[in-house]
Design a protein around this motif. Structure first.
Motif, PDB file in Angstrom:
ATOM      1  N   ALA A   4     -36.621   4.846  29.497  1.00  0.00           N
ATOM      2  CA  ALA A   4     -38.155   4.456  28.862  1.00  0.00           C
ATOM      3  C   ALA A   4     -39.076   5.727  28.864  1.00  0.00           C
ATOM      4  CB  ALA A   4     -38.968   3.292  29.492  1.00  0.00           C
ATOM      5  N   TYR A   5     -39.038   6.446  29.930  1.00  0.00           N
ATOM      6  CA  TYR A   5     -39.967   7.436  30.181  1.00  0.00           C
ATOM      7  C   TYR A   5     -39.372   8.897  29.327  1.00  0.00           C
ATOM      8  CZ  TYR A   5     -42.924   5.218  33.177  1.00  0.00           C
ATOM      9  OH  TYR A   5     -44.009   4.275  33.871  1.00  0.00           O
ATOM     10  N   GLN A   6     -38.236   9.640  29.579  1.00  0.00           N
ATOM     11  CA  GLN A   6     -37.515  10.606  29.085  1.00  0.00           C
ATOM     12  C   GLN A   6     -37.508  10.365  27.563  1.00  0.00           C
ATOM     13  OE1 GLN A   6     -36.833  10.321  32.478  1.00  0.00           O
ATOM     14  NE2 GLN A   6     -38.448  11.671  32.351  1.00  0.00           N
ATOM     15  N   ALA A   7     -36.963   9.182  27.077  1.00  0.00           N
ATOM     16  CA  ALA A   7     -37.117   8.771  25.729  1.00  0.00           C
ATOM     17  C   ALA A   7     -38.175   8.774  25.048  1.00  0.00           C
ATOM     18  CB  ALA A   7     -36.310   7.812  25.350  1.00  0.00           C
ATOM     19  N   ALA A   8     -39.587   8.817  25.775  1.00  0.00           N
ATOM     20  CA  ALA A   8     -40.756   8.777  25.143  1.00  0.00           C
ATOM     21  C   ALA A   8     -41.206  10.317  25.279  1.00  0.00           C
ATOM     22  CB  ALA A   8     -41.709   7.917  26.226  1.00  0.00           C
ATOM     23  N   GLY A   9     -40.621  11.176  25.763  1.00  0.00           N
ATOM     24  CA  GLY A   9     -41.016  12.603  25.921  1.00  0.00           C
ATOM     25  C   GLY A   9     -40.441  13.462  24.917  1.00  0.00           C
ATOM     26  N   VAL A  10     -39.743  12.795  23.808  1.00  0.00           N
ATOM     27  CA  VAL A  10     -39.062  13.494  22.720  1.00  0.00           C
ATOM     28  C   VAL A  10     -39.881  12.903  21.498  1.00  0.00           C
ATOM     29  CG1 VAL A  10     -36.867  14.270  23.508  1.00  0.00           C
ATOM     30  CG2 VAL A  10     -37.152  12.192  22.326  1.00  0.00           C
ATOM     31  N   ASP A  11     -39.715  13.867  20.256  1.00  0.00           N
ATOM     32  CA  ASP A  11     -40.420  13.082  18.955  1.00  0.00           C
ATOM     33  C   ASP A  11     -39.951  11.928  18.572  1.00  0.00           C
ATOM     34  OD1 ASP A  11     -41.680  15.684  18.649  1.00  0.00           O
ATOM     35  OD2 ASP A  11     -40.238  16.416  17.279  1.00  0.00           O
ATOM     36  N   GLU A  12     -40.804  11.135  18.149  1.00  0.00           N
ATOM     37  CA  GLU A  12     -40.528   9.667  17.807  1.00  0.00           C
ATOM     38  C   GLU A  12     -39.291   9.646  17.112  1.00  0.00           C
ATOM     39  OE1 GLU A  12     -44.122   8.145  17.748  1.00  0.00           O
ATOM     40  OE2 GLU A  12     -43.553   6.236  18.583  1.00  0.00           O
ATOM     41  N   GLU A  69     -44.176  21.487  38.409  1.00  0.00           N
ATOM     42  CA  GLU A  69     -44.096  22.720  37.749  1.00  0.00           C
ATOM     43  C   GLU A  69     -44.078  22.721  36.165  1.00  0.00           C
ATOM     44  OE1 GLU A  69     -41.824  25.517  39.576  1.00  0.00           O
ATOM     45  OE2 GLU A  69     -42.294  24.873  41.688  1.00  0.00           O
ATOM     46  N   GLY A  70     -44.164  21.409  35.838  1.00  0.00           N
ATOM     47  CA  GLY A  70     -44.279  21.312  34.141  1.00  0.00           C
ATOM     48  C   GLY A  70     -42.723  21.420  33.643  1.00  0.00           C
ATOM     49  N   ALA A  71     -41.737  20.823  34.379  1.00  0.00           N
ATOM     50  CA  ALA A  71     -40.388  21.070  33.753  1.00  0.00           C
ATOM     51  C   ALA A  71     -40.375  20.224  32.317  1.00  0.00           C
ATOM     52  CB  ALA A  71     -39.372  20.644  34.794  1.00  0.00           C
ATOM     53  N   GLY A  72     -39.333  20.773  31.384  1.00  0.00           N
ATOM     54  CA  GLY A  72     -39.184  20.279  30.225  1.00  0.00           C
ATOM     55  C   GLY A  72     -38.531  18.765  30.298  1.00  0.00           C
ATOM     56  N   VAL A  73     -38.412  18.054  29.235  1.00  0.00           N
ATOM     57  CA  VAL A  73     -37.815  16.788  29.434  1.00  0.00           C
ATOM     58  C   VAL A  73     -36.647  16.531  29.758  1.00  0.00           C
ATOM     59  CG1 VAL A  73     -37.582  16.692  26.786  1.00  0.00           C
ATOM     60  CG2 VAL A  73     -37.717  14.496  28.051  1.00  0.00           C
ATOM     61  N   PHE A  74     -35.527  17.733  29.260  1.00  0.00           N
ATOM     62  CA  PHE A  74     -34.297  17.650  29.379  1.00  0.00           C
ATOM     63  C   PHE A  74     -34.010  18.076  30.928  1.00  0.00           C
ATOM     64  CE2 PHE A  74     -34.112  17.661  25.072  1.00  0.00           C
ATOM     65  CZ  PHE A  74     -33.107  16.591  24.856  1.00  0.00           C
ATOM     66  N   THR A  75     -34.829  19.005  31.626  1.00  0.00           N
ATOM     67  CA  THR A  75     -34.739  19.281  33.133  1.00  0.00           C
ATOM     68  C   THR A  75     -35.082  18.154  33.745  1.00  0.00           C
ATOM     69  OG1 THR A  75     -35.336  21.584  32.569  1.00  0.00           O
ATOM     70  CG2 THR A  75     -35.657  20.939  34.907  1.00  0.00           C
ATOM     71  N   GLU A  76     -36.084  17.447  33.431  1.00  0.00           N
ATOM     72  CA  GLU A  76     -36.453  16.158  34.121  1.00  0.00           C
ATOM     73  C   GLU A  76     -35.412  15.155  34.188  1.00  0.00           C
ATOM     74  OE1 GLU A  76     -41.039  15.437  33.756  1.00  0.00           O
ATOM     75  OE2 GLU A  76     -39.818  14.035  32.362  1.00  0.00           O
ATOM     76  N   ALA A  77     -34.831  15.088  33.096  1.00  0.00           N
ATOM     77  CA  ALA A  77     -33.902  13.925  32.739  1.00  0.00           C
ATOM     78  C   ALA A  77     -32.504  14.460  33.919  1.00  0.00           C
ATOM     79  CB  ALA A  77     -33.227  14.001  31.449  1.00  0.00           C
ATOM     80  N   PHE A  78     -31.988  15.818  33.768  1.00  0.00           N
ATOM     81  CA  PHE A  78     -31.211  16.135  34.753  1.00  0.00           C
ATOM     82  C   PHE A  78     -31.441  15.905  36.108  1.00  0.00           C
ATOM     83  CE2 PHE A  78     -29.941  18.874  30.784  1.00  0.00           C
ATOM     84  CZ  PHE A  78     -28.898  18.147  30.469  1.00  0.00           C
ATOM     85  N   LEU A  79     -32.655  16.109  36.517  1.00  0.00           N
ATOM     86  CA  LEU A  79     -33.105  16.027  37.920  1.00  0.00           C
ATOM     87  C   LEU A  79     -33.151  14.508  38.442  1.00  0.00           C
ATOM     88  CD1 LEU A  79     -35.967  18.472  37.930  1.00  0.00           C
ATOM     89  CD2 LEU A  79     -33.955  18.816  39.213  1.00  0.00           C
ATOM     90  N   PHE A  80     -33.601  13.696  37.591  1.00  0.00           N
ATOM     91  CA  PHE A  80     -33.632  12.252  37.918  1.00  0.00           C
ATOM     92  C   PHE A  80     -31.855  11.892  38.002  1.00  0.00           C
ATOM     93  CE2 PHE A  80     -37.879  11.697  36.090  1.00  0.00           C
ATOM     94  CZ  PHE A  80     -38.314  10.913  37.207  1.00  0.00           C
ATOM     95  N   MET A  81     -31.320  12.393  36.993  1.00  0.00           N
ATOM     96  CA  MET A  81     -29.950  11.913  37.116  1.00  0.00           C
ATOM     97  C   MET A  81     -29.042  12.346  38.421  1.00  0.00           C
ATOM     98  SD  MET A  81     -28.957  12.118  33.066  1.00  0.00           S
ATOM     99  CE  MET A  81     -27.196  12.350  33.315  1.00  0.00           C
ATOM    100  N   ALA A  82     -29.250  13.621  38.699  1.00  0.00           N
ATOM    101  CA  ALA A  82     -28.599  14.114  39.855  1.00  0.00           C
ATOM    102  C   ALA A  82     -29.249  13.246  41.086  1.00  0.00           C
ATOM    103  CB  ALA A  82     -29.351  15.591  40.167  1.00  0.00           C
ATOM    104  N   ASP A  83     -30.624  13.027  41.294  1.00  0.00           N
ATOM    105  CA  ASP A  83     -30.937  12.072  42.485  1.00  0.00           C
ATOM    106  C   ASP A  83     -30.322  10.713  42.264  1.00  0.00           C
ATOM    107  OD1 ASP A  83     -32.727  11.297  44.386  1.00  0.00           O
ATOM    108  OD2 ASP A  83     -34.319  10.621  42.981  1.00  0.00           O
ATOM    109  N   ARG A  84     -30.162  10.260  41.108  1.00  0.00           N
ATOM    110  CA  ARG A  84     -29.582   8.917  40.751  1.00  0.00           C
ATOM    111  C   ARG A  84     -28.163   8.841  41.434  1.00  0.00           C
ATOM    112  NH1 ARG A  84     -31.808   7.411  36.161  1.00  0.00           N
ATOM    113  NH2 ARG A  84     -33.568   7.292  37.223  1.00  0.00           N
ATOM    114  N   SER A  85     -27.456   9.742  40.794  1.00  0.00           N
ATOM    115  CA  SER A  85     -25.883   9.755  41.276  1.00  0.00           C
ATOM    116  C   SER A  85     -25.824   9.893  42.650  1.00  0.00           C
ATOM    117  CB  SER A  85     -25.223  11.051  40.503  1.00  0.00           C
ATOM    118  OG  SER A  85     -25.776  12.360  41.196  1.00  0.00           O
TER     119      SER A  85
END
Ligand SMILES: Nc1ncnc2c1ncn2[C@@H]1O[C@H](COP(=O)(O)OP(=O)(O)OP(=O)(O)O)[C@@H](O)[C@H]1O
Ligand SMILES: [Mg+2]
Length: 201
Positions: free
Chosen positions: A98-106, A55-71
């Motif tokens: 590595a990935y989510q930090a590549a999803g923001v401005d350099e 669904e094209g979630a933004g980088v922060f949504t993505e990070a939070f979803l990964f963290m929920a899954d990981r926890s």
């Protein structure tokens, strides 16, 4: 004895899934009680991560979803280790860094990585060993070129940034993170991984 926790990291197509499954087989042959798992997990939380991609979630949504899954995954991994099993995990913390930090401005990459790392602190289980399978982005991409359902992660320029982030992570934590050259024949890569795992078993 408590089992060990080993994670496999690297860019798309570097060989994490193939190599970690072969390593699993080899360890079991040696009577090591090993299990294999991956992130995103196969639970509803892992599915939420995949839905975020779709669904094209933004980088922060993505990070939070990964963290929920990981926890939640951390609990599962701890339970396995408590039973004396060695857990091999295909992608973990470093993938998010590595990935989510590549999803923001350099110019925000370093800050993003730092924030993500700190956000994990209250619940994270640090791996005993992380194997970073290193390949050039061109090679990773060429290996998965025939695969269906390619994600935005698989674009070359983006993967180049991810690769640089992985390199920085490995340089910062050489004790935990061991770099294995993933560009050679598969059997050789598996041997290199087994040699590293042998040091911590
Ligand atoms: N050392 C190797 N030499 C040649 N081919 C390889 C090697 N390692 C993996 N491959 C092949 O490359 C392809 C991608 O490997 P694999 O799916 O294991 O990568 P991955 O790191 O898990 O990718 P992703 O991050 O996208 O899940 C597979 O077809 C696999 O058989
Ligand atoms: Mg894989």
């Amino acid at each position: 004895m408590r089992g060990r926790f080993v994670t496999f990291e690297g860019i798309d197509g570097c060989g994490k899934t193939t190599v970690s499954k072969k390593v699993l087989g080899r360890l079991r042959k040696r009577k090591v009680r090993a299990v294999w798992t991956c992130e995103p997990t196969r639970t509803w939380l892992g599915n939420a991560v995949r839905r975020g991609w779709a669904e094209g979630a933004g980088v922060f949504t993505e990070a939070f979803l990964f963290m929920a899954d990981r926890s939640e995954h951390v609990d599962e991994i701890c339970a396995r280790m408590g039973k004396g099993q060695t857990v091999l995990c295909d992608r973990y913390l470093d993938s998010t860094l590595a990935y989510q930090a590549a999803g923001v401005d350099e110019d925000l990459t370093a800050g993003m990585m730092d924030w993500l790392r700190r956000a994990h602190l209250p619940f994270l289980l640090l791996p005993d060993l992380t194997i970073y399978i290193r390949v050039r982005p061109e090679l990773g991409l060429s290996r998965i070129s025939g695969r269906k359902g390619r994600t935005k992660f698989e674009r070359l320029a983006f993967l180049g940034r991810v690769a640089r982030n992985y390199d920085a992570l490995a340089a910062a934590e050489p004790q935990r993170m061991k770099v294995v050259d993933g560009s050679g024949p598969l059997d050789g890569v598996v041997e290199l991984c087994l040699a590293e795992i042998g040091k911590i078993l």
